[in-house]
Design a protein around this motif. Structure first.
Motif, PDB file in Angstrom:
ATOM      1  N   THR A   1       0.821  -1.217   0.000  1.00 26.83           N
ATOM      2  CA  THR A   1       0.000   0.000   0.000  1.00 26.83           C
ATOM      3  C   THR A   1       0.851   1.261   0.000  1.00 26.83           C
ATOM      4  OG1 THR A   1      -1.769  -1.154   1.173  1.00 26.83           O
ATOM      5  CG2 THR A   1      -1.821   1.253   1.205  1.00 26.83           C
ATOM      6  N   ASP A   2       1.866   1.299   0.854  1.00 25.73           N
ATOM      7  CA  ASP A   2       2.723   2.488   0.934  1.00 25.73           C
ATOM      8  C   ASP A   2       3.485   2.705  -0.373  1.00 25.73           C
ATOM      9  OD1 ASP A   2       1.966   3.073   3.530  1.00 25.73           O
ATOM     10  OD2 ASP A   2       3.501   1.777   4.392  1.00 25.73           O
ATOM     11  N   LEU A   3       4.000   1.639  -0.962  1.00 22.93           N
ATOM     12  CA  LEU A   3       4.752   1.772  -2.207  1.00 22.93           C
ATOM     13  C   LEU A   3       3.844   2.149  -3.362  1.00 22.93           C
ATOM     14  CD1 LEU A   3       7.229  -1.238  -1.895  1.00 22.93           C
ATOM     15  CD2 LEU A   3       7.731   1.187  -1.609  1.00 22.93           C
ATOM     16  N   GLU A   4       2.637   1.615  -3.382  1.00 22.29           N
ATOM     17  CA  GLU A   4       1.701   1.953  -4.454  1.00 22.29           C
ATOM     18  C   GLU A   4       1.343   3.432  -4.406  1.00 22.29           C
ATOM     19  OE1 GLU A   4      -2.421   0.106  -6.260  1.00 22.29           O
ATOM     20  OE2 GLU A   4      -2.285   0.475  -4.103  1.00 22.29           O
ATOM     21  N   ASN A   5       1.132   3.963  -3.220  1.00 18.22           N
ATOM     22  CA  ASN A   5       0.787   5.378  -3.082  1.00 18.22           C
ATOM     23  C   ASN A   5       1.940   6.290  -3.495  1.00 18.22           C
ATOM     24  OD1 ASN A   5      -1.754   4.694  -2.121  1.00 18.22           O
ATOM     25  ND2 ASN A   5      -1.130   4.775   0.032  1.00 18.22           N
ATOM     26  N   SER A   6       3.171   5.839  -3.305  1.00 13.30           N
ATOM     27  CA  SER A   6       4.332   6.660  -3.651  1.00 13.30           C
ATOM     28  C   SER A   6       4.802   6.429  -5.077  1.00 13.30           C
ATOM     29  CB  SER A   6       5.484   6.354  -2.687  1.00 13.30           C
ATOM     30  OG  SER A   6       5.933   5.018  -2.848  1.00 13.30           O
ATOM     31  N   ASN A   7       4.158   5.484  -5.797  1.00 13.35           N
ATOM     32  CA  ASN A   7       4.563   5.150  -7.169  1.00 13.35           C
ATOM     33  C   ASN A   7       6.027   4.740  -7.248  1.00 13.35           C
ATOM     34  OD1 ASN A   7       2.002   5.696  -8.402  1.00 13.35           O
ATOM     35  ND2 ASN A   7       2.447   7.885  -8.240  1.00 13.35           N
ATOM     36  N   ARG A   8       6.470   4.012  -6.252  1.00 14.38           N
ATOM     37  CA  ARG A   8       7.845   3.516  -6.233  1.00 14.38           C
ATOM     38  C   ARG A   8       7.826   2.021  -5.932  1.00 14.38           C
ATOM     39  NH1 ARG A   8      11.759   7.581  -6.057  1.00 14.38           N
ATOM     40  NH2 ARG A   8      10.868   9.656  -5.795  1.00 14.38           N
ATOM     41  N   PHE A   9       8.895   1.348  -6.366  1.00 17.87           N
ATOM     42  CA  PHE A   9       9.011  -0.087  -6.157  1.00 17.87           C
ATOM     43  C   PHE A   9      10.409  -0.397  -5.640  1.00 17.87           C
ATOM     44  CE2 PHE A   9       6.237   0.771  -9.799  1.00 17.87           C
ATOM     45  CZ  PHE A   9       5.042   0.272  -9.310  1.00 17.87           C
ATOM     46  N   VAL A  10      10.562  -1.619  -5.154  1.00 16.77           N
ATOM     47  CA  VAL A  10      11.831  -2.024  -4.561  1.00 16.77           C
ATOM     48  C   VAL A  10      12.244  -3.365  -5.152  1.00 16.77           C
ATOM     49  CG1 VAL A  10      13.005  -2.668  -2.421  1.00 16.77           C
ATOM     50  CG2 VAL A  10      11.305  -0.830  -2.405  1.00 16.77           C
ATOM     51  N   THR A  11      13.509  -3.461  -5.551  1.00 22.04           N
ATOM     52  CA  THR A  11      14.086  -4.764  -5.871  1.00 22.04           C
ATOM     53  C   THR A  11      14.887  -5.219  -4.662  1.00 22.04           C
ATOM     54  OG1 THR A  11      16.141  -3.878  -6.811  1.00 22.04           O
ATOM     55  CG2 THR A  11      14.251  -4.073  -8.298  1.00 22.04           C
ATOM     56  N   LEU A  12      14.813  -6.523  -4.351  1.00 18.32           N
ATOM     57  CA  LEU A  12      15.457  -7.006  -3.127  1.00 18.32           C
ATOM     58  C   LEU A  12      15.896  -8.458  -3.307  1.00 18.32           C
ATOM     59  CD1 LEU A  12      16.168  -6.472  -0.115  1.00 18.32           C
ATOM     60  CD2 LEU A  12      13.885  -7.341   0.458  1.00 18.32           C
ATOM     61  N   PHE A  13      17.135  -8.710  -2.951  1.00 21.30           N
ATOM     62  CA  PHE A  13      17.651 -10.086  -2.899  1.00 21.30           C
ATOM     63  C   PHE A  13      17.964 -10.381  -1.437  1.00 21.30           C
ATOM     64  CE2 PHE A  13      20.749 -13.452  -2.912  1.00 21.30           C
ATOM     65  CZ  PHE A  13      20.343 -14.288  -3.954  1.00 21.30           C
ATOM     66  N   TYR A  14      17.339 -11.446  -0.934  1.00 21.05           N
ATOM     67  CA  TYR A  14      17.557 -11.815   0.469  1.00 21.05           C
ATOM     68  C   TYR A  14      18.099 -13.245   0.525  1.00 21.05           C
ATOM     69  CZ  TYR A  14      16.798 -13.142   5.286  1.00 21.05           C
ATOM     70  OH  TYR A  14      16.990 -13.583   6.563  1.00 21.05           O
ATOM     71  N   SER A  15      19.155 -13.426   1.326  1.00 14.13           N
ATOM     72  CA  SER A  15      19.780 -14.748   1.459  1.00 14.13           C
ATOM     73  C   SER A  15      20.127 -15.004   2.915  1.00 14.13           C
ATOM     74  CB  SER A  15      21.042 -14.838   0.598  1.00 14.13           C
ATOM     75  OG  SER A  15      22.017 -13.897   1.041  1.00 14.13           O
ATOM     76  N   GLU A  16      20.283 -16.289   3.242  1.00 16.97           N
ATOM     77  CA  GLU A  16      20.689 -16.704   4.586  1.00 16.97           C
ATOM     78  C   GLU A  16      21.832 -17.706   4.462  1.00 16.97           C
ATOM     79  OE1 GLU A  16      17.275 -18.230   6.590  1.00 16.97           O
ATOM     80  OE2 GLU A  16      16.280 -16.273   6.726  1.00 16.97           O
ATOM     81  N   TYR A  17      22.893 -17.426   5.227  1.00 20.63           N
ATOM     82  CA  TYR A  17      24.071 -18.303   5.186  1.00 20.63           C
ATOM     83  C   TYR A  17      24.188 -19.070   6.503  1.00 20.63           C
ATOM     84  CZ  TYR A  17      28.867 -19.948   4.944  1.00 20.63           C
ATOM     85  OH  TYR A  17      29.994 -20.749   4.939  1.00 20.63           O
ATOM     86  N   ASP A  18      24.292 -20.360   6.384  1.00 28.65           N
ATOM     87  CA  ASP A  18      24.478 -21.243   7.547  1.00 28.65           C
ATOM     88  C   ASP A  18      25.951 -21.633   7.613  1.00 28.65           C
ATOM     89  OD1 ASP A  18      24.563 -23.220   9.486  1.00 28.65           O
ATOM     90  OD2 ASP A  18      22.670 -24.140   8.858  1.00 28.65           O
TER      91      ASP A  18
END
Length: 491
Positions: free
Chosen positions: A343-360
């Motif tokens: 909702t917040d991103l839609e109202n601001s007309n902005r988007f986010v690219t994100l890469f998330y990883s977990e290392y054991d």
């Protein structure tokens, strides 16, 4: 009967009939201790020259005072109080009035001056006439353009109509700034023989020009103060952002890390973070997590840059850290994050690219999920090959019901992984081309063959970008790089 309106010009305009009279500076009949009949022509000429000289000196003193006030004023309103007074003094008029157009388009009588109380009733009538004329053109639907003339210039016509047949002499001149009329400066005289000579025209024009300079200087001062305030706010925002990004790379069992974020402006939209996933049950938690814990490594990019992108990045950081504590898989974390931020991103007309990883660190498994970010690159020491770490997934904030995929890769001693943002692959070259992914892969291979530590690899890749763009050129996008190296023989 009243005179016909004169064509609009930046030159002074007479609003009533001009009376015939003595030239400027001529001594009046009966003035002084001696009558004209008691003086010889030579004495009369000498007196006339002396009087002209005194008036010229007086005018120069007045203009010098006005110039000093212009150089030293700190309050525009105080300076404007001098304008009608100075205009009337240097032109030997009985009074003056200054009408200005405010930035919001409002036309108002800014200052009014009359030199003698004996004209109080007449001057009060003139003041009311000016205010009435202003009200009429402000309330008229056609006031902005009448016969090709601006609304302020129409004041001359309205004032002349309201005055009708009168002995009062009123003259107006435009206050011009950058070829835009900012108001009108009027002088008036109760003497029917008063005329607006060429010298008086130049003098009132000079006072009007100094008024325009003062108005413009005040506007520039306000703009400068606003810019300074914005600069301070941006600096505060940049400092907050610097504090939110990791100051140092955390010690993680079995790997070495290096990271750097170079923003195109003081506040950027790139983001990277290191987050402890769980804490050892037998070893007390150290500040920032235990080296033997499983760690989350994230890199993201908010579309756009500057303060708006920086604010979204700050919001993203807090929400991601909260989601990580729930112990879900990387794909589920991205799904929850997208649902919360949609909702917040839609109202601001902005988007986010994100890469998330977990290392054991115990299994050397790297689990990850991608939300349309540039896929990290894995260099495998045993084969010398580079692989893209990618999964299917849409931008954060594009669709509230986006689904994301989980994937895993086994890392081995000597392997290196780089996380980066599109500031690398979109960097402009000197020949107009872009530093694409293929060039980055070649540079990454070269760095892994040459260097051992992540910091050396990071510095080499940034140097390659700078050489590609050319000396002295800065990238117009933020650039972030995180380098991970698996240590040899340590689990």
């Amino acid at each position: 009967m009243p005179p016909a309106p004169l064509p609009y010009s930046s030159r002074p305009t007479s609003l009533s009939g001009l009376g015939a009279g003595a030239p400027t500076g001529a001594p009046a009949q009966g003035s002084g201790n001696l009558s004209a009949s008691d003086l010889s022509p030579v004495l009369i000429l000498k007196e006339l020259v002396a009087q002209l000289s005194r008036e010229q000196d007086k005018t120069q003193d007045l203009l010098s005072s006005l110039g000093f006030a212009l150089r030293s004023f700190t309050n525009l309103n105080q300076f404007l109080e001098l304008i009608p007074l100075m205009a009337s003094r240097v032109t030997q008029a009985d009074g003056g009035a200054l009408i200005l157009v405010r930035p919001n388009g409002q036309v108002r009588l800014e200052r009014f001056y009359c030199s003698d109380d004996q004209y109080s009733q007449t001057s009060q009538t003139l003041r009311q006439t000016l205010e009435t004329a202003i009200q009429q053109i402000s309330g008229s639907s056609g006031s902005q353009l009448v016969n090709g003339r601006g609304s302020v210039a129409v004041l001359d016509d309205r004032i002349a109509q309201l005055l009708g047949v009168s002995d009062l002499q009123v003259f107006g001149v435009a206050v011009l700034s950058k070829n835009q009329e900012r108001g009108r400066l009027y002088i008036f005289s109760y003497d029917p023989s008063y005329t607006l000579t060429e010298t008086r025209q130049k003098l009132v024009r000079l006072v009007a020009d100094q008024t325009a300079v003062a108005i413009e200087n005040d506007a520039l001062t306000i703009e400068l103060r606003q810019k300074e305030r914005l600069d301070r706010e941006l600096e505060i925002g940049a400092e907050i952002q610097r504090q939110l990004l990791p100051r140092t790379c955390p010690p993680i069992l079995g790997i070495d890390l290096a990271a750097s974020c170079r923003t195109a402006s003081r506040v950027g939209g790139d983001y990277y973070d290191f987050m402890p996933i769980r804490h050892s049950q037998t070893t007390p938690r150290s500040r920032g997590g235990n080296p033997s814990d499983c760690w989350g490594i994230a890199v993201g990019d908010v579309m756009g840059k500057g303060v708006p992108a920086g604010l979204i990045m700050t919001m993203l950081r807090g929400m991601l850290r909260a989601e990580v504590l729930n112990g879900h898989s990387p794909a589920r974390i991205l799904q929850h994050l997208n649902h919360i931020m949609y909702t917040d991103l839609e109202n601001s007309n902005r988007f986010v690219t994100l890469f998330y990883s977990e290392y054991d660190p115990h299994t050397r498994l790297l689990s990850y999920s991608n939300a349309a970010h540039n896929p990290p690159l894995l260099w495998q020491k045993t084969t010398g090959s580079v692989h893209r770490l990618d999964t299917m997934g849409m931008l954060i904030g594009l669709d509230a019901h986006s689904q994301y995929e989980d994937a895993k890769v086994q890392l081995h001693p000597g392997d290196m992984v780089i996380y980066y943002t599109d500031g690398f692959t979109d960097a402009p070259g000197a020949r107009g081309d872009r530093y694409d992914e293929e060039q980055l892969i070649r540079a990454f291979k070269t760095a892994c063959d040459r260097y051992f530590t992540p910091w050396d690899v990071l510095d080499f890749l940034f140097d390659q970008i700078e050489q590609f763009m050319g000396p002295g050129k800065a990238n117009d996008d933020d650039m972030t790089l995180v380098v991970l190296r698996v240590k040899d023989g340590e689990t």
